[in-house]
Every structure is written in C-alpha cells, then in structure tokens.
Scaffold this active site. Structure first.
Site, short mmCIF file in Angstrom:
data_model
loop_
_atom_site.label_atom_id
_atom_site.label_comp_id
_atom_site.label_asym_id
_atom_site.label_seq_id
_atom_site.Cartn_x
_atom_site.Cartn_y
_atom_site.Cartn_z
N HIS A 1 43.88 38.39 28.97
CA HIS A 1 45.28 38.25 29.35
C HIS A 1 45.60 36.83 29.80
CE1 HIS A 1 46.54 42.49 29.17
NE2 HIS A 1 45.27 42.75 29.45
N CYS B 1 45.60 41.33 23.96
CA CYS B 1 44.98 42.61 24.33
C CYS B 1 45.25 43.65 23.23
CB CYS B 1 45.46 43.06 25.71
SG CYS B 1 44.43 44.34 26.46
N GLU C 1 48.39 35.50 30.17
CA GLU C 1 49.57 35.49 31.04
C GLU C 1 49.22 35.76 32.50
OE1 GLU C 1 48.68 37.86 29.09
OE2 GLU C 1 49.23 39.84 29.86
#
Lengths: 249, 203
Positions: B185, B80, B187
C-alpha cells in the site's frame, strides 16, 4: 523480513481524545485530528483508534469525525468502538480505514466476524479482547471492563476459529495507563494459542518494555497509549513516538 | 492528470492525499469521459477479489479500462487487490480477472508452525532484480506496508518487478509494458509510498 509494529493507540470519548487508567477516569488529552497530524509527521507504523463513547455513553459511531480522521491520516488505520454490523464495517473501509475492530459485538453474535469478513476481507477484521486477571486466570470483559463475558482466555483462544480473523488485539485492563510493562505471562499465553498477528496493548511505559515483549514473543504489534501521550511525573500532555533501536531502519 | 478510479474498492482518499502532497494533478472519478481524458490511471483495491471484479462490472468500467490500458497504452498502477485483478483468476473466488498480466492469485502458503502466520500484516522490505524507474530512490530495506493473505504468481517470471520475503519469496510488484501492480500500500507507506507515486507520474 516483517518487522514488529509500534502502534500509537488513541481513545476517543465524545469526540475528544482521552486517556484512562485501568479503563477508569478518562482524562482529557486533546483534539484527535491534531494527534493524527503529529503522528503523520513521525511516520508511525499504524494507528489504532477506539471510541469508548458508544459503550460508555450509548452513542452512535461518529462517522463524521472518523471521515475527518481518515482524510488526515497517512498511516494504516484501525478503528474500534460500537461496530455492530456489516454496514458499519463497510462504511469504515470506504472512509479509508484499513482495519476495523470488533469486541462486544462478537460476544452477542459470533457469526458477525464471518459476515464482516465476507464483505471486507479477513485481513481487515480485528478482534479486540479486554483482559483482566481474575481468580480464574485471565478473563475477557466488555462494557469498558464491567462485564465478564468469558472467564478463561486460554479456552476461548483454543475454540476460536483463527482463520476467521486478521488480527487479535489483547488489551490489558490491568496494564492500561500504568506504565508497568505488558504482562509477559499474558503475552506468552496468547502467543502459544494463536497463529494470527497479535497486538499487545496496555502497560507500555518505556522502550525497554517494548524490547522485552519483542524478545520474548517474536514479531508482534505493540499498542502504546499513555507512553506516547504523556510526559513526566505530572502527566503533562506531549504526543511523542519512539521505537526500540532494533526496529529503526 | 492522473485518474484515481473510484469504483467502491480501495482507499482513494489516501491516494489523493499523497498525490496532492506532491502537487500532481489528480481526480477521483468513476466517469468514463474523465478516464478517457486522463494521462495515467490508478486502480486501488481492497478486500475480496470477486467483490472487486464485480464492482468494476457493476460500474461499467471494464470496456473503458481495456480501451485506455490495452489500446491506448496509458500507464496504470494497480494496488493490492487492484494488482491481483490484473491476473487471470484467484483461488479466493470465482470471478475471472482482467487477464492483463498472466498469472494466478493464490493463498500464501506459509509454514503452519510460524507465528504470526497470515495475513501478512505490517512493514516489510522488498527487493528487485531490476533498476526500474518505478523503484527509483526507494529505501528497499525500509519497504512498505502490506496487508493481505493472497499473492500473485506470474506465469512469466519477467513480469515480476519486485519480491518480498515472508517465510518464502513472494511477488511484491508486477509489470508489463504500461501496466504496473504493487501488492503493498504505497498510499499508507509514508515517504517510500510517495516516491512510488512520483516515479509513476514521471514514467
């Protein structure tokens, strides 16, 4: 193409998961961490967590619990409840929340939105509006539905600087826990006067309700509380997650 | 050992969770010695471009990053805003970026009549002209979770690794030698996100 988001919405009171009906009579549901684990396994799109202890019981934000929740969560997270200043927001982001939600703090001081955005970015700032139908149309409430802060939602949306927020959550008090479907008139009104991403919360009782909203409004977020928490006519607790087939890849 | 750089921007705990789940040795660190000893680096980033660059400077990490990434050519992945700061500069602020992959970060220009407009928020597909090992096994249609209003514009189109569509085509991932960046993202993108980390570890 960007897809609509189906978002389980969890309510916390005094560190426990609860559910309400029209914002009243919180009923114990279970342990928040356990619910997060179950939603991890179901690969949910996002998770919204609201703590009603702060406005109902005058408590402070429970950062310890939120730290544990964030450590457990594998999905994008939004938290709302008692956020009053930039420091609260920054702490939440550093704990691992992607978004933070403001509600009553905005009506005490409008500039809090831009203060927080400058610190954490507009994309992470959510404005949640609790809405009840009144003789004036749709009105905005705070204090768990007890205090009207703005009597005409349409006027409010027309005046709102939408570049200052990342997302709007429309929380229907009338729909809360009622399985009646989300008020389509309310959804259409909001869509007409907003350009930001919007999440509609309150009233979803079936996959058909979700499909109806998406067909009427377009790409949206749909917050789901009771429908993913209870099962059957006696409202036994059973955490579940489901999406309309059109959203399944 | 993968070093997850801890400089006050980005969801380092979520990244650690993903790496722990797949048994990849990792450490959340801001210590220069640990960064120097790591095999690979992860640079997360969230929020404002300027805030993120200033944090890196305040933590005295830029020299260490340059040494490990540019000189020693250790693989690094930016996430990001962590990806955006790999460029030259951003319309969002005044700070210069790291300048590792030539490009400008600009506000996404979306047809104003489109609803929803910005930020780009939610799950979106990606596509790629390359069969790059970083994207091995990814369900491209399922895609990833995005949350941003700014995008990376590569000066050299060869640096674009993947793109996504939101009214128009935008860059979703970048690469140059040992340097990688993803706008989304991983994660917080469940199984696809996990695969990004597995593939990165296997580079």
């Amino acid at each position: 193409m960007l897809r609509s988001r189906i978002i389980p919405s969890l309510l916390i009171e005094d560190d426990e998961l609860v559910k309400t009906v029209s914002f009243k009579n919180p009923k114990y549901v279970g342990d928040p961490i356990n619910a997060v684990r179950i939603f991890n396994e179901k690969n949910v799109d996002e998770l919204m967590i609201y703590d009603i202890s702060v406005s109902r019981n005058g408590k402070d934000i429970n950062f310890d619990l939120l730290r544990d929740i964030a450590l457990e969560a594998r999905m994008p997270l939004c938290y709302g409840g008692g956020i009053k200043n930039v420091s609260h927001a920054q702490n939440l982001i550093s704990l691992g929340f992607e978004k933070i939600s403001i509600s009553s703090a905005y009506f005490l001081n409008e500039s809090i939105i831009s203060d927080i955005s400058q610190a954490i970015g507009v994309q992470s700032v959510v404005l949640t509006l609790d809405i009840r139908k009144t003789s004036d149309g749709y009105s905005i409430f705070t204090s768990n539905g007890d205090l009207m802060v703005f009597n005409c939602l349409q006027t409010f949306l027309e005046k709102l600087d939408q570049d200052s927020i990342g997302e709007l959550v429309i929380n229907s008090i009338d729909g809360d826990g009622n399985y009646s479907g989300f008020d389509i008139n309310l959804a259409q009104l909001v869509r007409e006067y907003t350009v930001t991403p919007v999440t509609y919360l309150g009233g979803i009782g079936s996959l058909e309700h979700m499909k109806e909203l998406i067909n009427e409004i377009g790409t949206i977020g749909i917050g789901v509380g009771s429908f993913f928490t209870f099962h059957g006519p006696f409202r036994a607790v059973l955490i579940s997650y489901n999406k309309p087939s059109e959203l399944l890849i | 050992m993968i070093a997850i750089i801890d400089y006050g921007s980005g969801n380092v705990h979520a990244i650690k969770n993903q790496l722990d789940d797949i048994n990849l040795a990792n450490s959340i660190t801001s210590k220069i010695e640990e960064i120097d000893n790591a095999d690979k680096l992860i640079l997360a980033g969230v929020g404002h471009f300027d805030f993120t660059m200033k944090r890196l400077k305040e933590m005295n990490l830029i020299d260490a990053l340059e040494r490990n990434v540019i000189e020693k050519k250790k693989p690094i992945i930016g996430i990001c805003v962590g990806m955006q700061i790999m460029g030259d500069s951003s319309e969002e602020g005044n700070e210069p970026g790291l300048g590792w992959i030539s490009g400008q970060v600009k506000k996404m220009e979306i047809d104003r009549s489109l609803k929803p407009n910005l930020p780009h928020m939610g799950w979106n597909s990606i596509s790629s002209k390359h069969k790059h090992p970083l994207l091995r096994g990814i369900d491209m249609n399922l895609g990833f979770y995005f949350l941003h209003s700014f995008h990376f514009e590569c000066s050299n189109p060869d640096n674009e690794l993947a793109s996504f569509e939101y009214n128009k085509c935008f860059t979703g991932a970048i690469h140059k030698d040992n340097i990688f960046g993803v706008q989304f993202h991983p994660e917080k993108s469940h199984i696809n996100g996990q695969k990004i980390f597995i593939n990165f570890a296997n580079l």
